[in-house]
Design a protein around this motif. Sequence first.
Motif, PDB file in Angstrom:
ATOM      1  N   THR A  38       0.847  -1.186   0.000  1.00 21.30           N
ATOM      2  CA  THR A  38       0.000   0.000   0.000  1.00 21.30           C
ATOM      3  C   THR A  38       0.888   1.243   0.000  1.00 21.30           C
ATOM      4  OG1 THR A  38      -1.813  -1.121   1.132  1.00 21.30           O
ATOM      5  CG2 THR A  38      -1.707   1.269   1.379  1.00 21.30           C
ATOM      6  N   GLY A  39       0.483   2.259  -0.785  1.00 20.94           N
ATOM      7  CA  GLY A  39       1.253   3.501  -0.818  1.00 20.94           C
ATOM      8  C   GLY A  39       0.894   4.362  -2.005  1.00 20.94           C
ATOM      9  N   ASN A  40       1.751   5.357  -2.288  1.00 19.76           N
ATOM     10  CA  ASN A  40       1.540   6.279  -3.397  1.00 19.76           C
ATOM     11  C   ASN A  40       2.015   5.671  -4.710  1.00 19.76           C
ATOM     12  OD1 ASN A  40       0.441   8.337  -1.829  1.00 19.76           O
ATOM     13  ND2 ASN A  40       2.459   9.161  -1.345  1.00 19.76           N
ATOM     14  N   TRP A  41       1.304   5.997  -5.776  1.00 19.81           N
ATOM     15  CA  TRP A  41       1.597   5.494  -7.122  1.00 19.81           C
ATOM     16  C   TRP A  41       3.058   5.738  -7.521  1.00 19.81           C
ATOM     17  CZ3 TRP A  41      -1.665   3.206 -10.860  1.00 19.81           C
ATOM     18  CH2 TRP A  41      -1.116   3.126 -12.147  1.00 19.81           C
ATOM     19  N   LEU A  46       6.896   0.434  -4.401  1.00 18.89           N
ATOM     20  CA  LEU A  46       5.540  -0.103  -4.380  1.00 18.89           C
ATOM     21  C   LEU A  46       5.285  -1.082  -5.520  1.00 18.89           C
ATOM     22  CD1 LEU A  46       2.706   0.153  -3.022  1.00 18.89           C
ATOM     23  CD2 LEU A  46       2.199   1.920  -4.693  1.00 18.89           C
ATOM     24  N   TRP A  47       6.170  -1.115  -6.509  1.00 17.90           N
ATOM     25  CA  TRP A  47       5.938  -1.906  -7.720  1.00 17.90           C
ATOM     26  C   TRP A  47       7.000  -2.983  -7.909  1.00 17.90           C
ATOM     27  CZ3 TRP A  47       1.289  -0.851  -9.332  1.00 17.90           C
ATOM     28  CH2 TRP A  47       0.753   0.408  -9.095  1.00 17.90           C
ATOM     29  N   THR A  68      -2.620   5.001  -3.915  1.00 17.56           N
ATOM     30  CA  THR A  68      -3.119   6.362  -4.053  1.00 17.56           C
ATOM     31  C   THR A  68      -2.505   6.979  -5.303  1.00 17.56           C
ATOM     32  OG1 THR A  68      -3.285   6.563  -1.655  1.00 17.56           O
ATOM     33  CG2 THR A  68      -3.311   8.611  -2.938  1.00 17.56           C
ATOM     34  N   LEU A  69      -3.356   7.353  -6.235  1.00 16.19           N
ATOM     35  CA  LEU A  69      -2.899   7.972  -7.482  1.00 16.19           C
ATOM     36  C   LEU A  69      -2.641   9.447  -7.204  1.00 16.19           C
ATOM     37  CD1 LEU A  69      -2.363   7.366 -10.450  1.00 16.19           C
ATOM     38  CD2 LEU A  69      -4.723   7.958 -10.926  1.00 16.19           C
ATOM     39  N   ASN A  70      -1.382   9.802  -6.937  1.00 17.02           N
ATOM     40  CA  ASN A  70      -1.024  11.159  -6.528  1.00 17.02           C
ATOM     41  C   ASN A  70      -0.381  11.959  -7.653  1.00 17.02           C
ATOM     42  OD1 ASN A  70       1.255   9.565  -6.495  1.00 17.02           O
ATOM     43  ND2 ASN A  70       2.179  10.616  -4.761  1.00 17.02           N
TER      44      ASN A  70
END
Length: 85
Positions: A38-41, A46-47, A68-70
């Motif tokens: 979980t986290g920001n795009w 995160l990937w 979260t798409l930031n």
Amino acid sequence: MKYFTFKKNKFKFFFTTLLLFFLCFSQLFAVTRTSTGTGNWNTPALWTGGFVPVAGDDVIIASGHTVTLNLNSPNLLTLTVNGTL
């Protein structure tokens, strides 16, 4: 002088052809990026692979993950949301 002009034109033709190839067939090089938590795009960690998804990638947000798409999303090939976007 004609010899140098011919070589220069041949060089330009080669690189122009190479550039067009990559622009036209960029979907052949698409990568699948799956969320690892979980986290920001825009967080590389995160990937999978440690890279943020770019245009033409297949993206999967795994079950139980909230991404979260930031920023503005690139033009993805596919987006599968099994978690929360």
